[in-house]
Write a protein that holds these residues in place. Structure first.
Motif, mmCIF file in Angstrom:
data_model
loop_
_atom_site.group_PDB
_atom_site.id
_atom_site.type_symbol
_atom_site.label_atom_id
_atom_site.label_comp_id
_atom_site.label_asym_id
_atom_site.label_seq_id
_atom_site.Cartn_x
_atom_site.Cartn_y
_atom_site.Cartn_z
ATOM 1 N N LEU A 330 -18.234 4.267 12.853
ATOM 2 C CA LEU A 330 -17.994 4.493 11.305
ATOM 3 C C LEU A 330 -17.255 3.870 10.965
ATOM 4 C CD1 LEU A 330 -19.909 8.028 9.614
ATOM 5 C CD2 LEU A 330 -20.449 5.974 10.446
ATOM 6 N N HIS A 331 -17.144 2.536 9.813
ATOM 7 C CA HIS A 331 -15.894 1.389 9.625
ATOM 8 C C HIS A 331 -16.265 1.827 7.902
ATOM 9 C CE1 HIS A 331 -12.410 -1.197 9.874
ATOM 10 N NE2 HIS A 331 -13.368 -1.660 8.470
ATOM 11 N N PHE A 332 -14.816 2.099 7.744
ATOM 12 C CA PHE A 332 -14.585 2.154 6.032
ATOM 13 C C PHE A 332 -13.980 1.693 5.915
ATOM 14 C CE2 PHE A 332 -12.753 6.038 7.524
ATOM 15 C CZ PHE A 332 -11.541 6.389 6.444
ATOM 16 N N ASN A 333 -13.870 1.029 4.372
ATOM 17 C CA ASN A 333 -12.750 0.472 3.474
ATOM 18 C C ASN A 333 -12.188 1.079 1.703
ATOM 19 O OD1 ASN A 333 -11.486 -2.173 4.613
ATOM 20 N ND2 ASN A 333 -13.532 -2.079 4.959
ATOM 21 N N PHE A 334 -11.090 1.661 1.642
ATOM 22 C CA PHE A 334 -11.179 2.393 0.320
ATOM 23 C C PHE A 334 -10.074 1.420 0.229
ATOM 24 C CE2 PHE A 334 -8.198 4.813 -1.803
ATOM 25 C CZ PHE A 334 -9.876 5.811 -2.847
ATOM 26 N N LYS A 335 -10.417 0.853 -1.614
ATOM 27 C CA LYS A 335 -9.435 0.900 -2.333
ATOM 28 C C LYS A 335 -9.091 1.434 -4.013
ATOM 29 C CE LYS A 335 -7.519 -4.092 -2.788
ATOM 30 N NZ LYS A 335 -7.346 -5.297 -2.612
ATOM 31 N N GLN A 336 -8.939 2.345 -3.827
ATOM 32 C CA GLN A 336 -8.657 2.335 -4.876
ATOM 33 C C GLN A 336 -7.338 3.141 -5.485
ATOM 34 O OE1 GLN A 336 -11.742 3.028 -6.811
ATOM 35 N NE2 GLN A 336 -12.727 2.501 -5.956
ATOM 36 N N LEU A 337 -7.069 3.371 -6.864
ATOM 37 C CA LEU A 337 -5.716 3.471 -7.513
ATOM 38 C C LEU A 337 -4.721 2.639 -7.825
ATOM 39 C CD1 LEU A 337 -6.332 7.063 -8.199
ATOM 40 C CD2 LEU A 337 -6.713 5.407 -9.967
ATOM 41 N N GLY A 338 -4.448 2.039 -6.730
ATOM 42 C CA GLY A 338 -3.665 0.576 -5.939
ATOM 43 C C GLY A 338 -3.665 1.251 -4.706
ATOM 44 N N ILE A 339 -4.354 2.593 -3.960
ATOM 45 C CA ILE A 339 -4.559 2.759 -2.478
ATOM 46 C C ILE A 339 -5.498 1.961 -1.665
ATOM 47 C CG2 ILE A 339 -4.401 4.129 -1.471
ATOM 48 C CD1 ILE A 339 -4.005 6.351 -2.916
ATOM 49 N N ASP A 340 -4.643 1.311 -0.741
ATOM 50 C CA ASP A 340 -5.450 0.373 0.081
ATOM 51 C C ASP A 340 -5.506 1.056 1.610
ATOM 52 O OD1 ASP A 340 -7.032 -1.379 1.475
ATOM 53 O OD2 ASP A 340 -6.268 -3.418 1.034
ATOM 54 N N ALA A 341 -6.722 1.670 2.111
ATOM 55 C CA ALA A 341 -6.964 2.409 2.882
ATOM 56 C C ALA A 341 -7.779 1.767 4.012
ATOM 57 C CB ALA A 341 -7.224 3.769 2.721
ATOM 58 N N VAL A 342 -7.812 2.036 4.930
ATOM 59 C CA VAL A 342 -9.360 1.729 6.397
ATOM 60 C C VAL A 342 -9.161 2.552 7.235
ATOM 61 C CG1 VAL A 342 -8.832 -0.912 5.678
ATOM 62 C CG2 VAL A 342 -8.336 -0.007 7.910
ATOM 63 N N GLY A 343 -10.403 3.120 7.297
ATOM 64 C CA GLY A 343 -10.548 3.999 8.952
ATOM 65 C C GLY A 343 -11.798 4.113 9.671
#
Length: 849
Positions: A330-343
């Motif tokens: 499972l590869h995900f991207n998260f970009k909310q409230l100025g936070i940029d993360a992947v996992g």
């Protein structure tokens, strides 16, 4: 003796003769292919490459054929002979060459992919239930990385110490979460499952890591991911029974592997903002099973929290006719409230057993169980069992954060001064606005204390004028008793009536296991003094809300009285999930009258009311005493648990919660003037209907068995609301005044019901589907007698900006015209959490109930 020496020597030879095979996986242009699967041909044994394409495992001497699989690329075999030296074996995969036979388009112009999918849909129920029971082990590695962390989130600056604890670099990049675990999965049809966590670790802590395999089966019609947290409706499988209504399909071609024809089909959602996948699914010809897949979810799939989630699965045969997932990424991207993360969360399955012999009562209330040594495994253990090699930055993260953790743990008591210094001195802003929350560190006497912020406990009402009501709590864990002891003190002063009230309470809360492994969670409390109470003590009308309503609009809805009281109670949570409470209370109740009529706008003076519920009383009550006994019993049948080495956590069940409540008022004991018996039965639940949304309901019946002497404080009250800010949903009559329907009737019934469609209709409305605003509707109804009935109907939108909800509400009472207005509240992805915090206000007497 010689025999044992010979045996030890042989074992030593075996251990040193196993050789290491390592390598990397590239495409034909030299690019790394992350998370490829490398198997020993003819077996289910193998490993998974890491994000840098590197793999490693050990094999005994012999000749083997290694097979490398990667979705979208042709599998490659390499024959190796393992001898006495380590080997390097690299794979260079080429893009899968697809052959496309002459396409015969039927008269409807249908792509041949549709017939393949129809065959797969027909076989779906067979593969869904093909395996009656199985066991397997799964290795899970989870990692989350920050690519950007802003200076502030929601206007609040992130402390530098928090950045340091996360070991971020100067640009805010770095690993914020890293864990690995090994879990045994046991399943048996119909619907029985159990997870046994063998080992787990989390970088920089003594935690267990992420231990729950995200088991995704596209043979289910409705696919849940992370237990429905990413979308409570779930997602429609590309081979679900009704999938042809939701997807377009295109045959890209076919290829052959191990003599099997594999059809590569592109999956395309028919409509955006539906819970649908896109991507590639490979279906084997003739047996119509899933061979592998690479599918994607995005915001246009109604994905919540994350921006995108890619799911890759590779299947392998574990018997002649049974194929199971070997590798899942499972590869995900998260970009909310100025936070940029992947996992990434990588699952590697092994040791499949299709004929397990489960002992009697193996499947019980404990559905997840942790081994007592799960988080105590050594580094050598992890290095020996890990099927996915760590990357250099992961090794560095473990080394640095684990070392810091050990240093802090070892010096926790030796460096008391540094711990105190880290907390910092109490600031003036904390005293006024945020509150003081500190721990007093000591080798022998550590305790915690909390003090309310002074400005937030200021309020205004027409009885006391300006009033201040701070409280403080001191708590300490007594380890030899497994009990946390808390002392709560509360003071209140009214500047207009000059009344001073103070009371205090002690709570003893025990949570541990008895020797027979039965859950022990109980609380005993005692409190007493002089206090100010609302007539309806459980009312959600707080001091701030009443202050605003009174000063701005002349709505002094809070009705209060003073009382000397003494109270003691005991509550217990049983292993079955049942809860029991019994408490006794004495009150000497004294009336209070208004002492001021000051408000900001004199034109609303006419709205000010006396300090008693005018809806049910024509004058103030007289001073009296009350001795009460209250008991309650609650149970949620079928309660399931997670069992940690030293605790258990209830995780609910599919049945509703039943609560029966009884209160007895005793006459002539300690001068008591009350004489009544009051009861209620409450049934409540949240039911997830998947694509049809979520239903929440609460049904209550009750009344007075005896109402010989009942004062207004002991009436049956209902949750009301006169503000445009919504009160707690599935409990409150949003348009009823606070004491409008209070009664001493022998019977009443109330119903609260709402249906959250979670995008069922709004995903077809252009603007709303883009914003992901969802429709909610429902009703609140009350029946006391044929002459006193009341109902509300409402409909609205929720998940507005992820946390707001807007409802149009209509109130209907017999004999009156309908009343229409609106309510604004918190609901949706973030709003539900806000609501929980709003209505979980601290009770002045601490108890489990």
């Amino acid at each position: 003796m010689k025999f044992f020496l010979l045996l030890l020597f042989c074992l030593h030879l075996v251990s040193v003769s196993a050789q290491k095979i390592e390598g990397k996986v590239f495409d034909d242009k030299g690019n790394i292919l992350p998370f490829a699967s490398i198997l020993i041909k003819g077996t289910t044994q193998g490993v998974t490459a890491n994000n840098e394409g590197y793999f490693s495992f050990t094999l005994q001497p012999g000749r083997y054929t290694l097979v490398c699989h990667y979705i979208g690329y042709a599998s490659q075999e390499r024959s190796v002979t393992v001898s006495s030296t380590n080997m390097v074996v690299n794979f260079n995969l080429t893009v899968q060459t697809l052959t496309l036979k002459p396409i015969v388009i039927n008269r409807d112009g249908e792509d041949p992919a549709y017939e393949i999918i129809r065959q797969a849909i027909k076989k779906r129920p067979f593969y869904e239930k093909q395996v009656k029971a199985y066991q397997a082990e799964v290795y899970i590695k989870g990692i989350m990385k920050l690519r950007k962390l802003p200076e502030k989130v929601l206007g609040k600056k992130i402390p530098q110490q928090d950045r340091n604890d996360m070991a971020l670099d100067s640009s805010g990049k770095g690993i914020i979460y890293l864990s690995e675990s090994v879990t045994k999965i046991s399943k048996q049809q119909p619907g029985k499952s159990k997870l046994e966590v063998i080992s787990g670790r989390e970088s920089g802590s003594n935690g267990f890591g992420f231990n729950f395999p995200v088991t995704i089966s596209f043979y289910n019609n409705n696919v849940n991911i992370f237990d429905a947290q990413l979308n409570p409706r779930g997602f429609i499988s590309p081979i679900a029974d009704g999938a042809l209504n939701y997807y377009y399909y295109r045959l890209l071609g076919s290829f052959f592997e191990d003599g099997k024809q594999i059809n590569t089909i592109k999956v395309i959602p028919k409509r955006i903002y539906e819970p649908l996948f896109s991507g590639i699914i490979n279906i084997a010809e003739d047996d119509w099973r899933i061979y592998n897949c690479d599918l994607l979810l995005t915001k246009e799939s109604q994905l919540e929290v994350l921006d995108s989630l890619e799911i890759s699965q590779i299947f392998v045969p574990v018997s002649n006719d049974v194929w199971r997932v070997k590798n899942q990424v499972l590869h995900f991207n998260f970009k909310q409230l100025g936070i940029d993360a992947v996992g990434d969360f990588v699952n590697v399955y092994s040791k499949y057993n299709l004929e397990p012999n489960f002992p009697k009562n193996f499947f019980n209330r404990v559905v997840i169980k942790y081994d007592s040594a799960a988080n105590k495994k050594t580094k050598a253990y992890w290095d020996s069992i890990r099927p996915v090699p760590l990357e250099p930055e992961e090794i560095k993260d473990y080394n640095i954060k684990d070392s810091i953790y050990e240093i802090r743990k070892d010096s926790a008591y030796q460096n008391i001064d540094s711990l105190k210094k880290k907390q910092g001195k109490v600031k003036f802003t904390e005293i006024l606005w945020t509150g003081v929350n500190r721990t007093h560190y000591s080798k022998t006497n550590t305790y915690r204390y909390e003090v309310d912020p002074l400005l937030k406990v200021l309020q205004y009402n027409t009885v006391e004028g300006v009033a201040i009501n701070p409280s403080f709590t001191i708590s300490k864990l007594v380890k030899q008793w497994n009990t946390r002891i808390s002392f709560l003190g509360d003071i209140r002063y009214g500047f207009n009536n000059h009344h001073f009230n103070a009371w205090a309470g002690l709570n003893f809360r025990t949570r541990d296991f008895d020797n027979d492994k039965k859950l022990k969670r109980q609380s005993f409390y005692i409190a007493g003094g002089k206090r100010v109470s609302q007539f309806f003590k459980e009312s959600t009308l707080d001091g701030l809300g009443n202050t605003i309503g009174t000063l701005l609009y002349g709505r002094n809805e809070m009705k209060i009285y003073e009382n000397y009281f003494g109270k003691a109670g005991f509550s217990k949570l049983f292993e079955s999930g049942a809860r029991f409470l019994i408490e006794g209370e004495y009150e000497d109740r004294m009336p209070l009258d208004n002492t001021t009529s000051y408000i900001f706008n004199d034109k609303y003076q006419y709205r000010l009311k006396p300090n008693y519920p005018v809806e049910i009383l024509s004058s103030q009550f007289t001073r009296h005493q009350a001795v009460l006994l209250h008991a309650a019993f609650s149970i949620k049948p079928g309660q399931k648990y997670i069992e940690f080495p030293n605790s258990k956590v209830a995780i609910g069940s599919r049945y509703p919660t039943f609560t029966i409540d009884y209160t007895k008022g005793f006459k002539n004991i300690l001068g008591s003037d009350v004489d009544y018996d009051k009861w209620s039965l409450d049934i409540s639940d949240n039911a997830n209907l998947k694509l049809a949304g979520v239903i929440k309901y609460k049904l209550v019946v009750g009344g007075f068995l005896n109402n010989k002497s009942v004062y207004v404080q002991d009436y049956q009250h209902f949750y009301g609301n006169v503000s445009h800010i919504a009160k707690e949903y599935v409990q409150t009559f949003q348009l009823a005044s606070y004491y409008q329907f209070s009664n001493t009737s022998s019977f009443y019934s109330e119903l609260h019901f709402e249906h959250h469609l979670n995008g069922l209709l709004t995903n077809k409305i252009p603007v709303l589907k883009t914003l992901n605003w969802n429709l909610v509707y429902g009703t609140n109804a009350l029946y006391i007698n044929p002459d006193v009935t009341y109902a509300e109907a409402f409909a609205g939108l929720e998940n507005i900006f992820k946390f707001l909800r807007f409802d149009v509400v209509a109130g209907f009472q017999n004999g009156y015209k309908p009343n229409f207005t609106y309510r604004i509240g918190f609901d949706g992805l973030l709003g539900s959490a806000v609501n929980s915090m709003r209505f979980s206000k601290r009770k002045k007497v601490i108890s489990e109930w």
